[in-house]
Write a protein that holds these residues in place. Structure first.
Motif, PDB file in Angstrom:
ATOM      1  N   ARG A  42     -35.334  16.748 -18.783  1.00 29.41           N
ATOM      2  CA  ARG A  42     -34.937  17.255 -17.462  1.00 29.41           C
ATOM      3  C   ARG A  42     -35.197  18.757 -17.376  1.00 29.41           C
ATOM      4  NH1 ARG A  42     -29.363  13.702 -16.914  1.00 29.41           N
ATOM      5  NH2 ARG A  42     -30.358  11.863 -15.980  1.00 29.41           N
ATOM      6  N   ALA A  43     -35.016  19.452 -18.485  1.00 27.50           N
ATOM      7  CA  ALA A  43     -35.246  20.904 -18.511  1.00 27.50           C
ATOM      8  C   ALA A  43     -36.734  21.238 -18.609  1.00 27.50           C
ATOM      9  CB  ALA A  43     -34.500  21.527 -19.691  1.00 27.50           C
ATOM     10  N   ASN A  44     -37.481  20.404 -19.335  1.00 30.49           N
ATOM     11  CA  ASN A  44     -38.911  20.645 -19.532  1.00 30.49           C
ATOM     12  C   ASN A  44     -39.616  19.290 -19.670  1.00 30.49           C
ATOM     13  OD1 ASN A  44     -41.494  21.331 -20.237  1.00 30.49           O
ATOM     14  ND2 ASN A  44     -40.934  22.613 -21.967  1.00 30.49           N
ATOM     15  N   VAL A 100     -47.814  14.404 -22.678  1.00 27.74           N
ATOM     16  CA  VAL A 100     -47.373  13.669 -21.491  1.00 27.74           C
ATOM     17  C   VAL A 100     -46.537  14.568 -20.587  1.00 27.74           C
ATOM     18  CG1 VAL A 100     -47.358  11.394 -22.600  1.00 27.74           C
ATOM     19  CG2 VAL A 100     -45.285  12.798 -22.661  1.00 27.74           C
ATOM     20  N   ILE A 101     -46.421  14.124 -19.358  1.00 27.38           N
ATOM     21  CA  ILE A 101     -45.478  14.702 -18.407  1.00 27.38           C
ATOM     22  C   ILE A 101     -44.487  13.589 -18.086  1.00 27.38           C
ATOM     23  CG2 ILE A 101     -45.120  15.692 -16.111  1.00 27.38           C
ATOM     24  CD1 ILE A 101     -46.700  17.549 -17.864  1.00 27.38           C
ATOM     25  N   ALA A 102     -43.208  13.870 -18.259  1.00 30.86           N
ATOM     26  CA  ALA A 102     -42.168  12.881 -17.999  1.00 30.86           C
ATOM     27  C   ALA A 102     -41.680  13.030 -16.566  1.00 30.86           C
ATOM     28  CB  ALA A 102     -41.010  13.078 -18.965  1.00 30.86           C
ATOM     29  N   ARG A 103     -41.436  11.881 -15.943  1.00 24.03           N
ATOM     30  CA  ARG A 103     -40.877  11.856 -14.592  1.00 24.03           C
ATOM     31  C   ARG A 103     -39.687  10.917 -14.617  1.00 24.03           C
ATOM     32  NH1 ARG A 103     -41.235   8.712  -9.738  1.00 24.03           N
ATOM     33  NH2 ARG A 103     -42.455   7.121 -10.826  1.00 24.03           N
ATOM     34  N   GLU A 128     -27.204  -5.096 -21.737  1.00 21.13           N
ATOM     35  CA  GLU A 128     -25.929  -5.018 -22.466  1.00 21.13           C
ATOM     36  C   GLU A 128     -25.489  -3.561 -22.590  1.00 21.13           C
ATOM     37  OE1 GLU A 128     -26.215  -7.142 -26.200  1.00 21.13           O
ATOM     38  OE2 GLU A 128     -27.368  -8.737 -25.230  1.00 21.13           O
ATOM     39  N   TYR A 129     -26.428  -2.671 -22.896  1.00 18.03           N
ATOM     40  CA  TYR A 129     -26.081  -1.245 -23.003  1.00 18.03           C
ATOM     41  C   TYR A 129     -25.542  -0.723 -21.674  1.00 18.03           C
ATOM     42  CZ  TYR A 129     -28.737  -1.120 -27.419  1.00 18.03           C
ATOM     43  OH  TYR A 129     -29.205  -1.334 -28.676  1.00 18.03           O
ATOM     44  N   GLN A 130     -26.200  -1.109 -20.553  1.00 18.22           N
ATOM     45  CA  GLN A 130     -25.744  -0.625 -19.246  1.00 18.22           C
ATOM     46  C   GLN A 130     -24.333  -1.117 -18.963  1.00 18.22           C
ATOM     47  OE1 GLN A 130     -27.350   1.569 -16.497  1.00 18.22           O
ATOM     48  NE2 GLN A 130     -25.143   1.549 -16.733  1.00 18.22           N
ATOM     49  N   SER A 131     -24.010  -2.341 -19.411  1.00 19.95           N
ATOM     50  CA  SER A 131     -22.680  -2.887 -19.135  1.00 19.95           C
ATOM     51  C   SER A 131     -21.584  -2.182 -19.934  1.00 19.95           C
ATOM     52  CB  SER A 131     -22.656  -4.393 -19.419  1.00 19.95           C
ATOM     53  OG  SER A 131     -22.731  -4.645 -20.807  1.00 19.95           O
ATOM     54  N   LYS A 132     -21.950  -1.442 -20.973  1.00 22.31           N
ATOM     55  CA  LYS A 132     -20.968  -0.746 -21.813  1.00 22.31           C
ATOM     56  C   LYS A 132     -20.557   0.612 -21.247  1.00 22.31           C
ATOM     57  CE  LYS A 132     -22.423  -2.344 -26.420  1.00 22.31           C
ATOM     58  NZ  LYS A 132     -22.919  -1.834 -27.704  1.00 22.31           N
ATOM     59  N   THR A 133     -21.311   1.124 -20.280  1.00 23.44           N
ATOM     60  CA  THR A 133     -21.062   2.486 -19.811  1.00 23.44           C
ATOM     61  C   THR A 133     -21.029   2.548 -18.287  1.00 23.44           C
ATOM     62  OG1 THR A 133     -21.821   4.789 -19.908  1.00 23.44           O
ATOM     63  CG2 THR A 133     -23.534   3.113 -19.915  1.00 23.44           C
ATOM     64  N   SER A 134     -20.288   3.538 -17.776  1.00 25.43           N
ATOM     65  CA  SER A 134     -20.246   3.730 -16.327  1.00 25.43           C
ATOM     66  C   SER A 134     -21.394   4.612 -15.849  1.00 25.43           C
ATOM     67  CB  SER A 134     -18.915   4.349 -15.917  1.00 25.43           C
ATOM     68  OG  SER A 134     -18.747   5.592 -16.579  1.00 25.43           O
ATOM     69  N   ARG A 135     -22.066   5.311 -16.778  1.00 24.77           N
ATOM     70  CA  ARG A 135     -23.195   6.148 -16.339  1.00 24.77           C
ATOM     71  C   ARG A 135     -24.405   5.255 -16.044  1.00 24.77           C
ATOM     72  NH1 ARG A 135     -27.258   7.163 -20.294  1.00 24.77           N
ATOM     73  NH2 ARG A 135     -26.615   6.298 -22.290  1.00 24.77           N
ATOM     74  N   ILE A 136     -25.262   5.741 -15.192  1.00 23.22           N
ATOM     75  CA  ILE A 136     -26.492   5.020 -14.892  1.00 23.22           C
ATOM     76  C   ILE A 136     -27.512   5.417 -15.955  1.00 23.22           C
ATOM     77  CG2 ILE A 136     -28.346   4.683 -13.211  1.00 23.22           C
ATOM     78  CD1 ILE A 136     -25.570   3.595 -12.350  1.00 23.22           C
ATOM     79  N   ILE A 137     -27.971   4.442 -16.728  1.00 22.45           N
ATOM     80  CA  ILE A 137     -28.949   4.728 -17.784  1.00 22.45           C
ATOM     81  C   ILE A 137     -30.265   5.137 -17.128  1.00 22.45           C
ATOM     82  CG2 ILE A 137     -30.351   3.669 -19.587  1.00 22.45           C
ATOM     83  CD1 ILE A 137     -27.852   2.068 -20.415  1.00 22.45           C
ATOM     84  N   PRO A 138     -30.747   6.348 -17.436  1.00 28.78           N
ATOM     85  CA  PRO A 138     -31.961   6.832 -16.782  1.00 28.78           C
ATOM     86  C   PRO A 138     -33.229   6.217 -17.378  1.00 28.78           C
ATOM     87  CG  PRO A 138     -31.137   8.485 -18.305  1.00 28.78           C
ATOM     88  CD  PRO A 138     -30.153   7.354 -18.326  1.00 28.78           C
ATOM     89  N   LEU A 139     -34.244   6.096 -16.526  1.00 27.81           N
ATOM     90  CA  LEU A 139     -35.569   5.663 -16.944  1.00 27.81           C
ATOM     91  C   LEU A 139     -36.547   6.796 -16.660  1.00 27.81           C
ATOM     92  CD1 LEU A 139     -35.789   2.060 -15.413  1.00 27.81           C
ATOM     93  CD2 LEU A 139     -34.941   2.736 -17.661  1.00 27.81           C
ATOM     94  N   PHE A 140     -37.472   6.974 -17.597  1.00 26.30           N
ATOM     95  CA  PHE A 140     -38.517   7.991 -17.450  1.00 26.30           C
ATOM     96  C   PHE A 140     -39.877   7.344 -17.594  1.00 26.30           C
ATOM     97  CE2 PHE A 140     -34.866  10.491 -18.509  1.00 26.30           C
ATOM     98  CZ  PHE A 140     -35.076  11.740 -17.963  1.00 26.30           C
ATOM     99  N   GLU A 141     -40.789   7.743 -16.740  1.00 25.55           N
ATOM    100  CA  GLU A 141     -42.189   7.354 -16.874  1.00 25.55           C
ATOM    101  C   GLU A 141     -42.906   8.488 -17.600  1.00 25.55           C
ATOM    102  OE1 GLU A 141     -46.204   6.602 -14.186  1.00 25.55           O
ATOM    103  OE2 GLU A 141     -44.274   6.802 -13.184  1.00 25.55           O
ATOM    104  N   LEU A 142     -43.686   8.128 -18.614  1.00 23.18           N
ATOM    105  CA  LEU A 142     -44.484   9.120 -19.336  1.00 23.18           C
ATOM    106  C   LEU A 142     -45.947   8.934 -18.946  1.00 23.18           C
ATOM    107  CD1 LEU A 142     -42.934   8.856 -22.930  1.00 23.18           C
ATOM    108  CD2 LEU A 142     -42.301  10.409 -21.056  1.00 23.18           C
ATOM    109  N   ALA A 143     -46.521   9.970 -18.343  1.00 23.50           N
ATOM    110  CA  ALA A 143     -47.923   9.920 -17.921  1.00 23.50           C
ATOM    111  C   ALA A 143     -48.726  10.938 -18.740  1.00 23.50           C
ATOM    112  CB  ALA A 143     -48.045  10.236 -16.433  1.00 23.50           C
ATOM    113  N   ARG A 144     -49.927  10.543 -19.132  1.00 28.26           N
ATOM    114  CA  ARG A 144     -50.771  11.480 -19.889  1.00 28.26           C
ATOM    115  C   ARG A 144     -50.927  12.778 -19.103  1.00 28.26           C
ATOM    116  NH1 ARG A 144     -54.264   9.840 -24.220  1.00 28.26           N
ATOM    117  NH2 ARG A 144     -54.000   7.617 -24.640  1.00 28.26           N
ATOM    118  N   ALA A 145     -50.815  13.888 -19.827  1.00 32.23           N
ATOM    119  CA  ALA A 145     -50.906  15.214 -19.193  1.00 32.23           C
ATOM    120  C   ALA A 145     -52.378  15.563 -18.970  1.00 32.23           C
ATOM    121  CB  ALA A 145     -50.248  16.258 -20.070  1.00 32.23           C
TER     122      ALA A 145
END
Length: 143
Positions: free
Chosen positions: A84-86, A100-103, A126-143
């Protein structure tokens, strides 16, 4: 007692996974045998130092996707904060490596894709059901 492993345990586990990955052309055994793993090098958000993490990845709709699950912990993995920072990062996949560039996927796109993630790898549901936070997804694209 939490079922989330300690930071020290994870550091040692990750170190052994990285060594095995690099020694075996991107393949590892144990609990990750047969899984698609990559090595992600991010830049530390505070330190500015390279940070290496072995991660499972999925290819969905032609996109390389990484999942910030941290086994369902209530906090994001450190690499999420770093991307998120870089968003510029480096990956090793099999015997290849590239920049890569992450989005981070916005919520609507994330929600639509998360169903496909869970269909391919039910453990992430199962992991998502254990937490109240929304598990983020990132797409990695070749830079």
């Amino acid at each position: 007692m939490s079922d989330i492993p300690s930071a020290e345990f994870m550091k040692e586990l990750n170190k052994s996974i990285v060594e095995e990955f690099r020694a075996n052309g991107g393949k590892v055994g144990g609990q990750f045998e047969g899984a698609d793993l990559l090595l992600l090098t991010t830049t530390g958000a505070k330190s500015g130092q390279p940070r290496l993490a072995p991660l499972a990845y999925l290819t969905i709709d032609g996109k390389l996707i990484i999942i910030g699950s941290k086994a369902g912990a209530d906090t994001n993995p450190d690499w999420v904060h770093n991307l998120r920072a870089n968003p510029k990062a480096h990956v090793e996949v099999g015997t290849g490596s590239y920049d890569v560039i992450a989005r981070e996927l916005p919520r609507d796109e994330r929600d639509a894709l998360f169903a496909k993630v869970v269909a391919a790898a039910p453990g992430f549901g199962e992991y998502q059901s254990k937490t109240s936070r929304i598990i983020p997804l990132f797409e990695l694209a070749r830079a």
